[in-house]
Design an enzyme around this catalytic site. Structure first.
Site, PDB file in Angstrom:
ATOM      1  N   HIS A   1       0.466  -1.145   0.282  1.00 23.31           N
ATOM      2  CA  HIS A   1       0.017  -0.248  -0.333  1.00 23.31           C
ATOM      3  C   HIS A   1       0.562   1.114  -0.057  1.00 23.31           C
ATOM      4  O   HIS A   1       1.899   1.034   0.184  1.00 23.31           O
ATOM      5  CB  HIS A   1      -0.831   0.086   1.208  1.00 23.31           C
TER       6      HIS A   1
ATOM      7  N   ASP B   1      -1.720   8.634  -1.270  1.00 19.81           N
ATOM      8  CA  ASP B   1      -1.234  10.049  -2.711  1.00 19.81           C
ATOM      9  C   ASP B   1      -2.014  10.680  -1.891  1.00 19.81           C
ATOM     10  O   ASP B   1      -3.164  10.870  -2.176  1.00 19.81           O
ATOM     11  CB  ASP B   1      -1.621   9.570  -3.991  1.00 19.81           C
TER      12      ASP B   1
ATOM     13  N   HIS C   1      -3.651  14.342  -2.107  1.00 16.47           N
ATOM     14  CA  HIS C   1      -4.377  15.487  -3.476  1.00 16.47           C
ATOM     15  C   HIS C   1      -3.973  17.183  -2.115  1.00 16.47           C
ATOM     16  O   HIS C   1      -3.670  17.667  -3.360  1.00 16.47           O
ATOM     17  CB  HIS C   1      -5.378  15.450  -3.978  1.00 16.47           C
TER      18      HIS C   1
ATOM     19  N   HIS D   1      -5.710   9.063  -1.077  1.00 12.88           N
ATOM     20  CA  HIS D   1      -5.741   7.569  -0.969  1.00 12.88           C
ATOM     21  C   HIS D   1      -4.361   6.886  -1.373  1.00 12.88           C
ATOM     22  O   HIS D   1      -3.373   7.243  -1.782  1.00 12.88           O
ATOM     23  CB  HIS D   1      -6.647   7.491  -2.661  1.00 12.88           C
ATOM     24  N   CYS D   2      -4.992   5.479  -0.879  1.00 10.43           N
ATOM     25  CA  CYS D   2      -4.127   4.230  -2.329  1.00 10.43           C
ATOM     26  C   CYS D   2      -3.959   4.643  -2.969  1.00 10.43           C
ATOM     27  O   CYS D   2      -4.765   4.294  -3.819  1.00 10.43           O
ATOM     28  CB  CYS D   2      -4.484   3.075  -1.541  1.00 10.43           C
TER      29      CYS D   2
ATOM     30  N   HIS E   1      -7.847  -0.504  -5.134  1.00 14.15           N
ATOM     31  CA  HIS E   1      -8.244  -0.140  -3.256  1.00 14.15           C
ATOM     32  C   HIS E   1      -8.417   0.821  -3.199  1.00 14.15           C
ATOM     33  O   HIS E   1      -8.992   0.961  -2.334  1.00 14.15           O
ATOM     34  CB  HIS E   1      -6.120  -0.035  -3.075  1.00 14.15           C
TER      35      HIS E   1
ATOM     36  N   MET F   1      -9.752   2.463   0.450  1.00 14.00           N
ATOM     37  CA  MET F   1      -8.876   3.081   1.160  1.00 14.00           C
ATOM     38  C   MET F   1      -8.141   4.380   0.734  1.00 14.00           C
ATOM     39  O   MET F   1      -7.860   4.783  -0.323  1.00 14.00           O
ATOM     40  CB  MET F   1      -7.713   2.517   0.170  1.00 14.00           C
TER      41      MET F   1
ATOM     42  N   HIS G   1     -27.129  16.845  -0.354  1.00 17.36           N
ATOM     43  CA  HIS G   1     -28.138  18.056  -0.973  1.00 17.36           C
ATOM     44  C   HIS G   1     -28.625  18.034   1.035  1.00 17.36           C
ATOM     45  O   HIS G   1     -29.002  16.354   1.273  1.00 17.36           O
ATOM     46  CB  HIS G   1     -29.014  17.540  -1.638  1.00 17.36           C
TER      47      HIS G   1
ATOM     48  N   GLU H   1     -29.049  24.614  -3.057  1.00 14.10           N
ATOM     49  CA  GLU H   1     -30.087  23.134  -2.873  1.00 14.10           C
ATOM     50  C   GLU H   1     -29.204  22.406  -3.187  1.00 14.10           C
ATOM     51  O   GLU H   1     -29.224  20.954  -1.591  1.00 14.10           O
ATOM     52  CB  GLU H   1     -31.648  23.336  -3.700  1.00 14.10           C
ATOM     53  N   THR H   2     -28.394  21.849  -4.141  1.00 14.08           N
ATOM     54  CA  THR H   2     -27.563  21.099  -4.046  1.00 14.08           C
ATOM     55  C   THR H   2     -26.326  21.456  -4.907  1.00 14.08           C
ATOM     56  O   THR H   2     -26.281  22.694  -5.576  1.00 14.08           O
ATOM     57  CB  THR H   2     -28.357  19.793  -5.311  1.00 14.08           C
TER      58      THR H   2
ATOM     59  N   HIS I   1     -28.224  13.656  -4.284  1.00 15.50           N
ATOM     60  CA  HIS I   1     -29.086  13.736  -4.822  1.00 15.50           C
ATOM     61  C   HIS I   1     -29.469  13.255  -5.711  1.00 15.50           C
ATOM     62  O   HIS I   1     -30.302  13.885  -6.557  1.00 15.50           O
ATOM     63  CB  HIS I   1     -29.923  14.914  -4.821  1.00 15.50           C
TER      64      HIS I   1
HETATM   65 CU   LIG Z   1      -3.550  -0.102  -0.888  1.00 10.14          CU
END
Ligand SMILES: [Cu+2]
Length: 368
Positions: free
Chosen positions: A120, A123, A125, A160-161, A171, A176, A281, A305-306, A332
């Site tokens: 594993h 990353d 962001h 995330h992985c 993954h 993950m 929503h 609203e959304t 929604h």
């Molecule tokens: Cu992983």
């Protein structure tokens, strides 16, 4: 070897040595600077909760130390008892949320216990640098790694992985993924520069699962850790999830685990989806302030609203509850919410305001 060659060899060798001495000197000096910062050990908490934090930073930049251990385990993901093997940061789908301010550093100790079966990594962001740290965090079962990165962009971000190739989506759709919130040091502002505050924050991790079915249409269960890979990949290729859930399972944020608030309270909802577009929503309310893509540098949109959160992003919404009752916070696409599972309940206590809403006639029989 003739003399001029020997001479240039020594010149090159000398330059090589000096370069490395300078490089190590500089890199050590650099890490020393960060090591001098005040250290904060952030205890990560189980979603939908968010670590205690100040909206406006107190003091200068800090080194925020966090720990995550990867757990490979089978969980129940719906009310029918469907079992699915997940890969979880800190034993939780979604992974826990980390909170910091712009200018802080995050130092993550990531552990892959030897009881696990797969390689594993992570990353971020929110991080700046190749693969968001993905290339520097590959760990096999029985290994640990420490990654430090600086928070330079304000907003909410997914992590995330991403071990490589088809393993990346596999993954991620095994749970993950998680989030990090990077607040501006001077807090959040509306479009006129006025401070925006919140009393509490919830973190909703939306997860799409792709569970294979047998010839009778029953969800398959696997005993071997890698057994489901080709079957799961087949379902993934349809781009049609069998489950879309909040907090790891259908109904995970309902009943006794419903979110709680009260009239007059201002609540931030952080919403993350690492893989697939979504459209949160709040039934009965609105997004007072919304950062749909999560960037706190942009003025928030108001009274939505959304709102839309693209796959691979986190967004944030702030709402002040004005009426008591049961609210549903959902994706929604109502099929995903009510049939696949992407909904949560918010129980709000307080005094009803007739001015905002009133039943002016009870259901009454009408003349035929
Ligand atoms: Cu992983």
């Amino acid at each position: 070897m003739s003399r001029p060659y020997i001479k240039s060899f020594f010149i090159l060798f000398g330059a090589f040595v000096i370069y490395h001495i300078l490089f190590f000197y500089n890199s050590h000096v650099k890490s020393d600077e960060v090591d001098k910062l005040p250290v904060v050990v952030q205890e990560l908490v189980k979603p939908p909760f968010v670590p205690e934090h100040n909206i406006v930073a107190k003091g200068g930049p800090k080194l925020i130390k966090v720990r995550m251990t990867i757990k490979e385990k089978v969980i129940t993901i719906d009310e029918e008892g469907t079992k699915f093997r997940v890969f979880a940061f800190n034993d939780s789908v979604p992974g826990p949320i980390i909170v910091g301010h712009v200018g802080d550093y995050v130092e993550l100790t990531l552990t892959n216990p030897k009881t696990n079966n797969f390689e594993h990594n992570v990353d971020f962001h929110a991080a700046t640098g190749a693969l968001g740290g993905g290339g520097l965090t590959h760990i096999l079962p029985g290994e640990a790694v420490i990654l430090r990165f600086k928070l330079i962009k304000p907003g909410v971000f997914v992590y995330h992985c991403a071990p490589g190739g088809a393993m990346v989506p596999w993954h991620v759709v095994k749970g993950m993924n998680g989030s990090i919130m990077v607040l501006p040091r001077d807090g959040l502002k509306d479009r006129d520069g006025k401070q925006i505050k919140y009393d509490k924050a919830f973190y909703i991790g939306e997860q799409d699962f792709y569970v294979p079915k047998d010839s009778n249409g029953k969800y398959k269960e696997y005993t071997h850790p890698g057994d489901g890979f080709s079957d799961v990949l087949k379902v993934m290729r349809t781009l049609t999830p069998t489950h879309v859930v909040f907090n790891g399972a259908v109904g995970a944020l309902e009943g006794k685990n419903a979110l709680k608030s009260k009239v007059g309270e201002t609540v931030m909802f952080i919403h993350a989806q690492a893989n697939r577009d979504t459209r949160p929503h709040l039934i009965g309310g609105h997004g007072d302030y919304v950062w749909p893509n999560g960037s706190f540098n942009d003025p928030p949109r108001t009274n939505l609203e959304t709102w839309f959160i693209p796959g691979g992003a986190s967004g944030a919404m702030i709402y002040k509850f004005r009426q008591p009752g049961t609210y549903v916070y959902l994706n929604h696409n109502l099929i995903e919410a009510f049939i696949l599972g992407a909904k949560a309940v918010v129980k709000v206590t307080g005094k009803w305001n007739d001015d905002l809403m009133k039943q002016t006639m009870e259901p009454t029989r009408i003349a035929e």
